[in-house]
Design a protein around this motif. Structure first.
Motif, mmCIF file in Angstrom:
data_model
loop_
_atom_site.group_PDB
_atom_site.id
_atom_site.type_symbol
_atom_site.label_atom_id
_atom_site.label_comp_id
_atom_site.label_asym_id
_atom_site.label_seq_id
_atom_site.Cartn_x
_atom_site.Cartn_y
_atom_site.Cartn_z
ATOM 1 N N GLU A 1 -28.368 32.468 -40.793
ATOM 2 C CA GLU A 1 -27.586 31.545 -41.603
ATOM 3 C C GLU A 1 -28.065 30.129 -41.348
ATOM 4 O O GLU A 1 -28.148 29.694 -40.198
ATOM 5 C CB GLU A 1 -26.117 31.689 -41.213
ATOM 6 C CG GLU A 1 -25.196 31.095 -42.245
ATOM 7 C CD GLU A 1 -23.764 31.504 -41.986
ATOM 8 O OE1 GLU A 1 -23.452 32.701 -42.124
ATOM 9 O OE2 GLU A 1 -22.992 30.633 -41.624
ATOM 10 N N GLY A 2 -28.394 29.412 -42.403
ATOM 11 C CA GLY A 2 -28.800 28.013 -42.260
ATOM 12 C C GLY A 2 -27.556 27.195 -42.004
ATOM 13 O O GLY A 2 -26.840 26.826 -42.924
ATOM 14 N N MET B 1 -35.875 23.669 -46.660
ATOM 15 C CA MET B 1 -35.949 24.438 -45.416
ATOM 16 C C MET B 1 -36.705 25.754 -45.626
ATOM 17 O O MET B 1 -37.511 26.166 -44.781
ATOM 18 C CB MET B 1 -34.533 24.751 -44.916
ATOM 19 C CG MET B 1 -33.791 23.539 -44.393
ATOM 20 S SD MET B 1 -32.064 23.974 -44.071
ATOM 21 C CE MET B 1 -31.520 22.513 -43.167
ATOM 22 N N SER B 2 -36.428 26.399 -46.760
ATOM 23 C CA SER B 2 -37.058 27.703 -46.998
ATOM 24 C C SER B 2 -38.567 27.543 -47.187
ATOM 25 O O SER B 2 -39.348 28.392 -46.764
ATOM 26 C CB SER B 2 -36.419 28.398 -48.208
ATOM 27 O OG SER B 2 -36.707 27.708 -49.401
ATOM 28 N N ARG C 1 -35.853 32.900 -33.805
ATOM 29 C CA ARG C 1 -34.625 32.123 -33.573
ATOM 30 C C ARG C 1 -34.976 30.712 -33.117
ATOM 31 O O ARG C 1 -34.435 29.726 -33.616
ATOM 32 C CB ARG C 1 -33.748 32.804 -32.524
ATOM 33 C CG ARG C 1 -32.538 31.943 -32.151
ATOM 34 C CD ARG C 1 -31.598 32.618 -31.187
ATOM 35 N NE ARG C 1 -32.243 32.897 -29.922
ATOM 36 C CZ ARG C 1 -31.695 33.625 -28.950
ATOM 37 N NH1 ARG C 1 -30.500 34.158 -29.132
ATOM 38 N NH2 ARG C 1 -32.339 33.838 -27.839
ATOM 39 N N ALA C 2 -35.937 30.642 -32.182
ATOM 40 C CA ALA C 2 -36.347 29.323 -31.682
ATOM 41 C C ALA C 2 -36.909 28.467 -32.821
ATOM 42 O O ALA C 2 -36.611 27.281 -32.930
ATOM 43 C CB ALA C 2 -37.375 29.491 -30.572
ATOM 44 N N ILE C 3 -37.692 29.086 -33.709
ATOM 45 C CA ILE C 3 -38.272 28.316 -34.823
ATOM 46 C C ILE C 3 -37.167 27.760 -35.729
ATOM 47 O O ILE C 3 -37.190 26.597 -36.120
ATOM 48 C CB ILE C 3 -39.254 29.190 -35.633
ATOM 49 C CG1 ILE C 3 -40.517 29.439 -34.792
ATOM 50 C CG2 ILE C 3 -39.621 28.511 -36.958
ATOM 51 C CD1 ILE C 3 -41.565 30.261 -35.491
ATOM 52 N N TYR C 4 -36.186 28.603 -36.061
ATOM 53 C CA TYR C 4 -35.076 28.122 -36.902
ATOM 54 C C TYR C 4 -34.401 26.913 -36.254
ATOM 55 O O TYR C 4 -34.028 25.955 -36.924
ATOM 56 C CB TYR C 4 -34.054 29.236 -37.138
ATOM 57 C CG TYR C 4 -34.446 30.199 -38.245
ATOM 58 C CD1 TYR C 4 -34.504 29.762 -39.571
ATOM 59 C CD2 TYR C 4 -34.744 31.532 -37.981
ATOM 60 C CE1 TYR C 4 -34.857 30.631 -40.595
ATOM 61 C CE2 TYR C 4 -35.096 32.409 -39.001
ATOM 62 C CZ TYR C 4 -35.151 31.951 -40.310
ATOM 63 O OH TYR C 4 -35.495 32.802 -41.325
ATOM 64 N N GLN C 5 -34.262 26.977 -34.924
ATOM 65 C CA GLN C 5 -33.631 25.853 -34.223
ATOM 66 C C GLN C 5 -34.538 24.627 -34.235
ATOM 67 O O GLN C 5 -34.094 23.531 -34.555
ATOM 68 C CB GLN C 5 -33.355 26.236 -32.765
ATOM 69 C CG GLN C 5 -32.311 27.316 -32.608
ATOM 70 C CD GLN C 5 -32.138 27.708 -31.137
ATOM 71 O OE1 GLN C 5 -33.014 27.450 -30.307
ATOM 72 N NE2 GLN C 5 -31.014 28.317 -30.816
ATOM 73 N N GLY D 1 -34.590 22.582 -37.293
ATOM 74 C CA GLY D 1 -33.329 21.976 -37.727
ATOM 75 C C GLY D 1 -32.682 22.726 -38.874
ATOM 76 O O GLY D 1 -31.962 22.147 -39.684
ATOM 77 N N ILE D 2 -32.945 24.030 -38.967
ATOM 78 C CA ILE D 2 -32.398 24.821 -40.060
ATOM 79 C C ILE D 2 -31.091 25.486 -39.637
ATOM 80 O O ILE D 2 -30.139 25.565 -40.396
ATOM 81 C CB ILE D 2 -33.430 25.876 -40.515
ATOM 82 C CG1 ILE D 2 -34.631 25.173 -41.153
ATOM 83 C CG2 ILE D 2 -32.811 26.884 -41.473
ATOM 84 C CD1 ILE D 2 -35.812 26.081 -41.432
#
Lengths: 483, 482
Positions: free
Chosen positions: B15-16, B60-61, B176-180, B183-184
């Motif tokens: 979830e963004g 973001m996508s 997960r780390a990349i999403y963080q 900033g997503i």
């Protein structure tokens, strides 16, 4: 007083000969009469009050809202039992735009359930009857709006048009029905039927009034991604009868009497009347030519429409489950409750369309039906757009003649007349601006003619209709009961 | 260990959580315990509402698609996925389909294992869609919370290219780390930001795929590991018993936390026909090439880039660096410490042992604890300056967290200081040596390790405040004089 045009009413209001309150009261009184006779309304807003009269042409003037427009605090049913007690907490953008101009809603007009039908007989409050002859239908789905405007309840009512839902009832009731280019008026708050075809519009008694009202309704809306900026278009201000040198075409396969084996008498007169109107068009200095369009393509119109509209409808109306709004269904599981709500809530016609929509979208059928319909839609639109390179518009008769009798509306119409009956759907396939105006009488009942132009060319279409309307005697006509 | 070759594919939903508003509505996108407060008519599917695509989510996508080396299409395009369920207010979900039309099509990402080896994960597609509402089933009733309805959801689908539960989890942890880092999303599983579907099959022949079994709604990485291992074992047992062909069928199962097993939900025959078709309310959006390039150029430093920097520039061990980059909050904490002048290795030591140990025990995030990088810097600089001993430092660390008071104030209140003054230490050492004839004799006789005895005496005399280094040095000097 309510038989007057918007400009006339504005002058009366400005000069103080009448107040907005008096107009509203007259319109409400008339609403109750027409409700008695035609069953045109779901709700009559008896508490409606006049507003301040300003320089705005629409200020202080009563009008009607089709019941598929969301209106905050006012019952909005879409003429369906699934929403029979639904009072929204937001108002459709088109209605918000209108009321900013100071006009006053006095009723919510009945319609075919969620816009599906085209007869004015499928709504949950019963059948709408034609004010010219109550044994006949108004056509639909904007049946209540057409009946009310024709009967002189007010100068205009909003409509919506997915296949011909504004333009066909306008013809059957002897008034003007205008569907602008797709996206000119925001659809936010219009109950969706088939989103790629749905268009907001208006029913009036003159082209001038249609221009005034759509000027007020239109505008880009951040809530509708398909809306576009039309701020450079001023339909009323730029309305002009100077149409000399314009070019129109009609489709030979649709209007040529020799193309039909068994032409009913009413249809024959309607086609003859159409050709007489074409002569009038030519007298205005407009060139009119006959163009031949592939018959297979024309025959594909009706089925293309059924497939696309049913597919979108079945998805659009999946929100009607009775959970967060609408009457909660009975049952011990959520599936049972949904099923109960939908079984009880929808008319059989809608359920049939849902079955078709579901079927054509199934993975195994989708290419054969839905994708093919999308291809056919593109081919039809391309064929018409090709003509728009050369012509300003397409002119055709509306329907197979005057209003159909209510007692034989179940009769399956003759196959060979289908194209004549359904060709207005071209306007929705392409998102084209399209207007119906009355062009005479057959059997003492009004019939209509339609002009359709290329996208964004609304002004041109209205100007041609405006000039033609002036050369005929059916402008501002009020229904006179003939039988 | 199964003797069969396992093949695993993942669908990772993230979830963004870091946009202001939802993906197709202007409602606030915010995690809150209060149900149904971030809701507009759009999220509840009231008649007449329309979706409006959120540009920030599209941005973001695109960034994610590029990180995954996926093809970014010319247009953003959405379809409707139609099905009835009480958590789906409109009766359809706006999503991207088919894969070629998704914001990310194809692609790959390389993942480093803990032992330093790497493997490549093939990406089938990445798509941007809307989340459903949240259902809570109580004893005889269910409740619907629409706060989540319409939140942006990034769904990443891998190819059938993973072969162990450990690799699957390493991949998920890195994503997960990349999403963080981008900033997503906070990618916080406690807030339900991460959900996975797992596909598992086994085969004797690595070149052939067995029958695929899908396990839905696995909601933590440890469950992903357990579910995969359980499913490999279940399928292997059936194969060993000769029941594979009849009992391992293409089906959807779910992970049951309580029994730690997978349970059958529905077979392929009952698979739902989602009747995908174009979402007519969102016109195809042409992606401006310049904008896409800008987004790609603005991609922040990714976890592995940081890991390399920590190792090469700051001298961290691979072990420490791996732990620190795993969670952006830890990396941010670490970088703040370094910025405040704490020696990088020292900071890494504190973080990887004391601090994360404390966080784990207290079930807290590193950015939630009282010991901020500033406060840690007070402690480490006191040790470095020799004002306190490292033993005292550890005490101070515990007291700071326990009392939630500034380390400097605790040092003051507790009289924590290290005695480093030469003349004072010489005085104490002389006193001790004066009454330790026998021990000095032993020392002189070659028992040099008896020096520890003297140190202990000094520490006792100074209540542990003497600087051990200094004491050693002075002792040696004074002993040599005798």
């Amino acid at each position: 007083m309510m038989d007057k045009t918007i400009v006339e009413l504005h002058e009366e209001l400005k000069s103080g000969k009448v107040t907005s309150d008096e107009l509203v009261q007259e319109s409400l009184k008339k609403s109750h009469e027409v409700q008695e006779k035609c069953n045109a309304f779901v709700t009559i807003l008896d508490d409606a009050k006049g507003t301040e009269v300003t320089d705005d042409l629409l200020s202080g003037i009563p009008f009607g809202i089709k019941d598929n427009y969301s209106t905050k605090g006012i019952l909005s049913t879409g003429s369906s039992n699934t929403l029979k007690d639904y009072v929204p907490f937001f108002t459709a953008t088109a209605i918000e735009n209108l009321t900013k101009h100071g006009c006053v809603p006095v009723n919510k007009t009945a319609m075919d359930e969620f816009g599906m039908g085209g007869t004015g007989t499928t709504g949950h409050t019963g059948v709408q009857k034609n004010p010219w002859d109550t044994s006949r239908m108004c056509a639909g789905s904007s049946s209540g709006s057409a009946a009310a405007v024709a009967a002189g309840v007010y100068p205009f009512a909003t409509g919506s048009d997915t296949g011909d839902s504004i333009r066909k009832p306008a013809a059957f009731c002897g008034i003007v029905g205008y569907k602008p280019t797709y996206g000119m008026i925001s659809r936010y708050g219009l109950f969706a039927f088939a989103s790629s075809l749905d268009t907001c519009g208006v029913l009036t008694r003159s082209v001038e009034d249609a221009a005034i009202v759509v000027d007020a309704m239109k505008g880009i809306d951040p809530k509708d991604m398909t809306s576009w900026d039309s701020s450079n278009i001023n339909l009323y201000k730029d309305l002009s009868k100077d149409v000399k040198g314009k070019k129109l075409f009609y489709i030979k396969e649709i209007v040529d009497k020799n193309n039909y084996k068994n032409l009913p008498k009413e249809t024959e007169e309607h086609l003859d009347n159409f050709m007489k109107t074409i002569d009038k068009v030519k007298e205005l200095g407009i060139e009119v030519e006959e163009v031949s369009i592939n018959q297979d393509l024309l025959n594909a119109i009706a089925s293309t429409y059924v497939v696309i509209s049913c597919a979108e409808a079945t998805s659009n109306m999946s929100n009607l489950t009775g959970f967060s709004f609408g009457p909660r269904g009975e049952g011990s599981t959520y599936q049972e409750q949904m099923k109960d709500h939908r079984t009880k809530g929808f008319s059989s016609l809608i359920k049939r369309r849902f079955v078709i929509g579901s079927y054509v979208l199934q993975a195994v059928n989708q290419d054969k039906y839905f994708k093919n319909a999308q291809r056919a839609r593109r081919l039809i639109v391309d064929a018409i757009k090709e003509q728009f390179k050369k012509y300003d518009g397409l002119i055709l008769p509306v329907g197979t003649g005057p209003a159909t009798k209510l007692d034989n509306h179940d009769m399956v119409s003759d196959d060979e007349l289908t194209v004549l009956d359904e060709h207005l759907q071209i306007g929705n396939f392409g998102g084209f601006p399209s207007i119906t105006i009355p062009n005479g009488f057959v059997d003492g009942l009004p019939v209509g003619i339609n002009i359709t132009g290329n996208c964004y060319d609304d002004q041109n279409v209205l100007n041609i209709a405006y000039a033609l309307e002036s050369s005929m005697d059916y402008k501002n006509q009020i229904a006179k009961e003939v039988k | 260990m199964s003797k069969y070759y396992a093949t695993i594919g993942l669908e990772m939903h993230c979830e963004g959580s870091l946009t202001n508003s939802k993906v197709f509505s202007p409602s606030k996108n915010e995690y809150t315990e209060l149900p149904n407060c971030n809701v507009t008519p759009i999220d509840m599917g009231f008649p007449g509402v329309l979706p409006v695509a959120n540009k920030e989510c599209v941005r973001m996508s695109i960034m994610m698609a590029n990180i995954l080396h996926a093809r970014i299409p010319e247009y953003m395009y959405w379809e409707r996925k139609n099905y009835y369920y009480p958590d789906l207010p409109k009766g359809y979900q706006i999503t991207q389909n088919p894969p070629e039309e998704c914001v990310g099509n194809g692609g790959y990402i390389d993942i480093e294992r803990e032992d330093g080896s790497t493997f490549r994960v093939e990406i089938d597609n990445l798509h941007l869609e809307e989340d459903a509402a949240q259902l809570t089933h109580l004893y005889d009733t269910s409740t619907i919370n629409y706060n989540r309805a319409g939140n942006p959801l990034f769904e990443l689908v891998t190819g059938p290219c993973l072969h162990s539960a450990d690799d699957a989890v390493s991949f998920l942890e890195y994503m997960r780390a990349i999403y963080q880092y981008c900033g997503i999303s906070e990618a916080d599983s406690k807030k339900g930001h991460l959900r996975c579907d797992v596909n598992v099959s086994i085969s004797e022949d690595p070149d052939k795929l067995g029958t695929k079994v899908e396990i839905k709604n696995v909601n933590s990485f440890s469950s992903v590991r357990d579910a995969i291992n359980y499913e490999i074992e279940r399928q292997s047992d059936l194969k060993d018993e000769g029941r594979y062909d009849e009992e391992v069928v293409q089906e959807t199962r779910r992970w049951d936390e309580e029994s730690q097993t997978t349970k059958s939900m529905r077979s392929k025959v009952d698979a739902i026909d989602y009747k995908y078709f174009v979402e007519p309310n969102i016109p195809k959006i042409k992606l401006d090439k310049k904008w896409v390039d800008e987004i790609i150029a603005s991609t922040p430093e990714l976890p592995y880039e940081r890991k390399a920097k920590y190792m090469n520039d700051l001298g961290l061990s691979s072990y420490d660096a791996t732990i620190i980059i795993k969670d952006i909050k830890i990396a941010t904490y670490f970088e703040k410490c370094v910025e405040l002048g704490v020696d990088a290795k020292t900071a890494a030591n504190w973080i990887c042992t004391q601090i994360l140990g404390y966080c784990y025990k207290e079930e807290k995030e590193i950015d939630e604890i009282y010991l901020t990088p500033e406060r840690l810097a007070q402690i480490t600089s006191a040790i470095k300056d020799g004002r306190i001993s490292s033993k005292q430092g550890k005490e101070l660390f515990a007291l700071t967290l326990e009392r939630e008071e500034e380390p400097e104030a605790i040092m003051e209140a507790e009289g924590m200081k290290q005695l480093s003054d030469d003349s004072e230490l010489i005085k104490i050492v002389t006193e001790i040596l004066d009454r330790s004839e026998a021990q000095i004799a032993d020392y002189k006789g070659g028992k040099t390790n008896i020096i520890g005895y003297f140190v202990g005496q000094v520490m006792q005399a100074t209540k542990g405040q003497a600087n051990p280094g200094k004491v050693n040095q002075i002792l040696k000097e004074e002993l040599s004089k005798r």
